[in-house]
Design an enzyme around this catalytic site. Structure first.
Site, PDB file in Angstrom:
ATOM      1  N   GLY A  13       0.822  -1.212   0.000  1.00  0.00           N
ATOM      2  CA  GLY A  13       0.000   0.000   0.000  1.00  0.00           C
ATOM      3  C   GLY A  13       0.849   1.251   0.000  1.00  0.00           C
ATOM      4  O   GLY A  13       0.574   2.213   0.730  1.00  0.00           O
ATOM      5  N   ILE A  18       0.517   7.023   4.111  1.00  0.00           N
ATOM      6  CA  ILE A  18       1.458   6.513   5.099  1.00  0.00           C
ATOM      7  C   ILE A  18       2.443   5.528   4.480  1.00  0.00           C
ATOM      8  O   ILE A  18       3.647   5.588   4.751  1.00  0.00           O
ATOM      9  CB  ILE A  18       0.687   5.874   6.271  1.00  0.00           C
ATOM     10  CG1 ILE A  18      -0.012   6.962   7.093  1.00  0.00           C
ATOM     11  CG2 ILE A  18       1.633   5.060   7.157  1.00  0.00           C
ATOM     12  CD1 ILE A  18      -0.958   6.427   8.152  1.00  0.00           C
ATOM     13  N   TYR A 150     -14.396  -1.204   9.454  1.00  0.00           N
ATOM     14  CA  TYR A 150     -12.989  -0.813   9.379  1.00  0.00           C
ATOM     15  C   TYR A 150     -12.302  -1.004  10.724  1.00  0.00           C
ATOM     16  O   TYR A 150     -11.224  -1.614  10.814  1.00  0.00           O
ATOM     17  CB  TYR A 150     -12.887   0.645   8.937  1.00  0.00           C
ATOM     18  CG  TYR A 150     -11.480   1.186   8.906  1.00  0.00           C
ATOM     19  CD1 TYR A 150     -10.603   0.817   7.900  1.00  0.00           C
ATOM     20  CD2 TYR A 150     -11.031   2.063   9.888  1.00  0.00           C
ATOM     21  CE1 TYR A 150      -9.300   1.308   7.871  1.00  0.00           C
ATOM     22  CE2 TYR A 150      -9.740   2.560   9.869  1.00  0.00           C
ATOM     23  CZ  TYR A 150      -8.872   2.179   8.859  1.00  0.00           C
ATOM     24  OH  TYR A 150      -7.589   2.674   8.849  1.00  0.00           O
TER      25      TYR A 150
END
Length: 250
Positions: A13, A18, A150
């Site tokens: 990712g 981040i 989430y």
């Protein structure tokens, strides 16, 4: 700094936010970094900006065949892994009454299964003193409306971190979890858009609820990742490191 000279890392990712900041920090510290992401153009752009120590490998962590291909690339390069950062994740607003099986499956397949399989597939390549870093979220300690799926998936990651640490300790491999709070990322901007709010105003709203009264920066999460990837954290494993502006600490 050069604390990662000669080291090899993989960051999932890593196209933006981040993950992108962690990949940049590792490369700046001397590591060769393999970046993954689903969006090839964005991923390749990030790798180009990071520099010659960055290698882009398109991969969806919820697909085992993509992860196999990622680690085959690293193996073919003759590399062993010193650090694995399982950062790839996603989330969408969904209240209890609106949640669907499809939303649950998609969230948990990427966030939980993706983390599990990333670390599992990396095992044969881990160096004797490797570090594994998982990304959770401060939402696991909150009851934020619409964030149930989430938050639950990120709570599972915290639990996996403890188990992975216990199972990999005999190999000398350390596993720790970073738990960010509100950070200025494209993900937060997307959440603001979904709520019909201006991004800047949404940032101010989130910041107003934090003791430090400001949003976090991706580079601040990357600094924690650099610490956990280094010998400076050599006696830390199975731990959770909150980088949340005091959100759930104060």
């Amino acid at each position: 700094m050069a604390q990662m000279n000669g080291k090899t890392a993989v960051v999932t990712g890593a196209s933006s936010g981040i993950g992108r900041a962690i990949a940049q920090r590792f490369a700046d510290d001397g590591a060769r970094v393999y970046l993954t992401g689903r969006r090839l153009a964005e991923l390749e752009s990030a790798a180009k900006e990071i520099g010659p120590n960055a290698v882009a490998v398109q991969a969806d962590v919820s697909k085992v065949e993509d992860l196999d291909r990622l680690f085959d690339v690293i193996r073919a390069d003759g590399r062993v892994l010193d650090t694995v950062v399982a950062n790839a994740g996603l989330g969408a607003l969904s209240r209890l009454e609106d949640a669907t099986e499809e939303q649950f499956a998609h969230t948990f397949n990427v966030n939980v299964l993706g983390t599990l399989m990333t670390v599992q597939k990396a095992l044969p390549l881990l160096a004797p003193t490797a570090t594994v870093i998982l990304l959770s979220s401060s939402t696991t300690s909150l009851g934020s409306e619409g964030m149930g799926l989430y938050a639950a998936s990120k709570a599972a990651i915290r639990s996996l971190g403890r188990t992975f640490a216990a199972e990999l300790a005999p190999r000398g491999v350390r596993v720790n979890v970073i738990t960010p709070g509100p950070v200025e990322t494209p993900g937060i901007a997307g959440l603001a858009a979904n709520l019909g709010q201006d991004t800047e105003q949404f940032h101010k709203l989130l910041a107003s609820e934090l003791p430090l009264k400001r949003m976090g920066r991706p580079e601040e999460i990357a600094a924690m990742a650099a610490f956990l990837a280094s010998e400076e954290s050599s006696f830390a494993t199975g731990a959770e490191f909150s980088v949340d502006g005091g959100q759930v600490q104060v």
